[in-house]
Design an enzyme around this catalytic site. Structure first.
Site, PDB file in Angstrom:
ATOM      1  CE  LYS A 208       8.002  -0.191  -0.269  1.00  0.00           C
ATOM      2  NZ  LYS A 208       7.734   1.022   0.506  1.00  0.00           N
TER       3      LYS A 208
ATOM      4  CB  ILE B  83       5.279   8.736  -1.092  1.00  0.00           C
ATOM      5  CG1 ILE B  83       6.715   8.413  -0.694  1.00  0.00           C
ATOM      6  CG2 ILE B  83       4.404   8.866   0.155  1.00  0.00           C
ATOM      7  CD1 ILE B  83       7.404   9.504   0.106  1.00  0.00           C
TER       8      ILE B  83
ATOM      9  N   GLY C 208      17.755   3.508  12.724  1.00  0.00           N
ATOM     10  CA  GLY C 208      17.152   3.065  11.471  1.00  0.00           C
ATOM     11  C   GLY C 208      16.514   4.191  10.701  1.00  0.00           C
ATOM     12  N   GLY C 209      16.278   5.316  11.389  1.00  0.00           N
ATOM     13  CA  GLY C 209      15.757   6.499  10.713  1.00  0.00           C
ATOM     14  C   GLY C 209      14.354   6.342  10.168  1.00  0.00           C
ATOM     15  CB  ILE C 210      12.454   8.529   7.805  1.00  0.00           C
ATOM     16  CG1 ILE C 210      12.495   9.804   8.647  1.00  0.00           C
ATOM     17  CG2 ILE C 210      11.155   8.443   7.011  1.00  0.00           C
ATOM     18  CD1 ILE C 210      11.377   9.899   9.668  1.00  0.00           C
TER      19      ILE C 210
ATOM     20  CB  ALA D  10       2.289  12.133  -1.269  1.00  0.00           C
ATOM     21  CB  ILE D  11       3.560  17.854  -2.466  1.00  0.00           C
ATOM     22  CG1 ILE D  11       3.713  18.435  -1.048  1.00  0.00           C
ATOM     23  CG2 ILE D  11       2.089  17.719  -2.847  1.00  0.00           C
ATOM     24  CD1 ILE D  11       3.224  19.872  -0.932  1.00  0.00           C
TER      25      ILE D  11
ATOM     26  CG  HIS E 289      10.471 -22.058 -19.224  1.00  0.00           C
ATOM     27  ND1 HIS E 289       9.617 -21.053 -19.629  1.00  0.00           N
ATOM     28  CD2 HIS E 289       9.770 -23.217 -19.317  1.00  0.00           C
ATOM     29  CE1 HIS E 289       8.459 -21.577 -19.963  1.00  0.00           C
ATOM     30  NE2 HIS E 289       8.525 -22.894 -19.793  1.00  0.00           N
TER      31      HIS E 289
ATOM     32  CD  GLU F 213       1.689  14.958 -10.282  1.00  0.00           C
ATOM     33  OE1 GLU F 213       2.308  16.021 -10.495  1.00  0.00           O
ATOM     34  OE2 GLU F 213       1.944  14.192  -9.315  1.00  0.00           O
TER      35      GLU F 213
END
Length: 464
Positions: free
Chosen positions: A51, A183, A39-41, A268-269, A443, A202
């Site tokens: 999530k 992220i 499943g990896g990262i 988170a760069i 609707h 940032e």
């Protein structure tokens, strides 16, 4: 003697395992090599467990604001260990699911560290043992890892990458998030909702810099209103453990460097592709800043060597990797798949509020020389959004004024990560504004805003 296959895939993330399943469906004998967990990262340390955490913080937010829904919730709190445990169990459940899919599709799983030793040959190290594999075609799907700051390597104690941030043993009191891509903003949103004092730094002039400028501006106001401190156009000149926390040297827009102490920092760069030490250099596989260069089918410059997913470059998204895997396998099997069109890949940020987009931003479309028609509809004009108590946000659509082509769609607000797929399908089918205008939307739904935004681009909006 080497085990022989039609295809061997190095890496079992959302690119690798999906490619393996499709290869099996097409009648190929396939093996997949994985050094950690199937499943990896994404499945184990990225998309899915984050999530789960964000769902917890969302519910916690609603519990704290129960009064606005006419409800009472006293003494609201949380157990951090149980929050993390739930997230890990979600990842574990899906990991087991991938194992089941491999078995169901008769994919051979080879655990160990794989290296491409020659064209069509891999060596897999399993402790003291080595397994040799041969295949006419090899797909490299080794993914990527978090990029460290050059002057401050993550230690897992006070300086975290996303992996550390997903399994905290203590709740940050004052958190510095370095980088405001998806992220960074997701973790800032989670920890802020769970009670931490959060600052985002940032370097670029705006947060979520790849998104439409109006979306970035809206998110700036929304996150600031929630209590998150945003420092854009701001650099980081130093970061070091200090006592029980971490001290940051922050260079502000005016050039002034200020030292500030935080309990924790999340870096988170961006990411670094996992292309080292897997044998690509010896084969002469071309790379660009570490990312493997491929054509629209996943082929590299070396015959029989293919590459998919994060290891091939932006956008670094699980669904892009999966689709690349299917394209590559269908090409290997002799089919005629369409080449990857990155312009039709949606991007999603699962913060509060959510952000989703596909195609060109308004600015990019103008730069490309298009004459535009732009529609925008606010959540406050939608009955379902008001009923949900989620009346902040908007939907924006960008059309070519001459042809009616949907050039891009950009959303911010509740559940927009689910809504965006409507526009993705529209772009894939080369739908114009005419078809979208004639489509009937149920609707009351949030999706009605998508219709209204299209109508608005042509001066026909009904409810705004």
């Amino acid at each position: 003697m080497a085990d022989t296959y039609d295809l061997v895939i190095l890496g079992s993330g959302p690119g690798g395992y999906v490619a393996a399943i499709r290869a099996s469906q097409l009648g190929l004998k396939v093996a997949i090599v994985e050094r950690e967990r199937l499943g990896g990262i994404c499945l184990n340390w990225g998309c899915i467990p984050t999530k789960a955490l964000l769902r917890t913080s969302e519910i916690y937010h609603y519990m704290q604001n129960a009064e606005s829904y006419g409800l009472k919730a006293d003494n609201v709190g949380f157990d951090l260990a149980k929050v993390v445990d739930r997230s890990r169990k979600v990842a574990g459940q899906l990991n087991a699911g991938v194992k089941g899919l491999m078995k169901k599709n008769k994919v051979t799983v080879v655990e160990g560290v794989g290296t491409v030793t020659a064209k069509g040959k891999l060596s897999v190290k399993q402790g003291d043992k080595t397994v040799e594999l041969e295949a006419k075609n090899i797909i490299v799907a080794t993914g990527a890892r978090a990029r460290d700051l050059p002057f401050a390597k993550a230690d897992g104690k006070t300086i975290w990458t996303y992996r550390h941030a997903m399994v905290p043993t203590e709740m940050p009191t004052k958190l510095l998030v370095i980088g405001s891509g998806a992220i960074g903003v997701e973790f800032a949103s989670f920890y802020n909702d769970m009670g931490a004092n959060v600052t985002i730094v940032e370097m670029l002039p705006r947060i979520l810099p790849v998104e439409d400028e109006e979306v970035s501006a809206f998110m700036d106001k929304a996150l600031t209103k929630q209590g998150i401190k945003l420092l854009t156009g701001t650099g980081l000149e130093g970061l070091a453990p200090s006592g029980s926390g971490v001290t940051a040297k922050i260079k502000h827009k005016d050039g002034k460097v200020v030292e500030e102490t935080f309990s924790h920092a999340i870096v988170a760069i961006g990411i670094v592709p996992n292309t080292e030490n897997i044998g690509l250099e010896a084969l002469g596989v071309e790379t660009d800043r570490g990312h493997i260069k491929t054509d629209g089918y996943g082929r590299t410059n070396v015959d029989g060597i293919w590459a998919i997913g994060d290891v091939t470059g932006a956008p670094w998204l699980a669904h892009k990797a999966s689709h690349e895997g299917i394209i590559a396998v269908e090409k290997i099997a002799g089919g005629s798949p369409h080449q990857m069109d990155k312009a039709n890949i949606p991007g999603c940020t699962y913060s509060r509020p959510q952000v989703a987009s596909v195609g060109m931003t308004e600015a990019k479309a103008k730069e490309a020389g298009y004459e535009l028609k732009v529609g925008k509809f606010p959540f406050i004009g939608n009955g379902k959004a008001i009923a949900l108590g989620e009346a902040e946000g908007f939907v924006k659509t960008v059309f070519d004024a001459k042809t009616g082509e949907l050039l891009g769609a950009h959303m911010v607000g509740a559940e927009v990560t689910e809504l965006i797929q409507g526009y993705v399908v529209a772009r894939q089918l080369e739908t114009t504004e005419a078809e979208l205008m004639e489509t009937v939307f149920a609707h009351p739904t949030l999706s009605e805003m998508m219709h209204e935004s299209v109508l608005g681009a042509y001066g026909r909006s009904i409810h705004y």
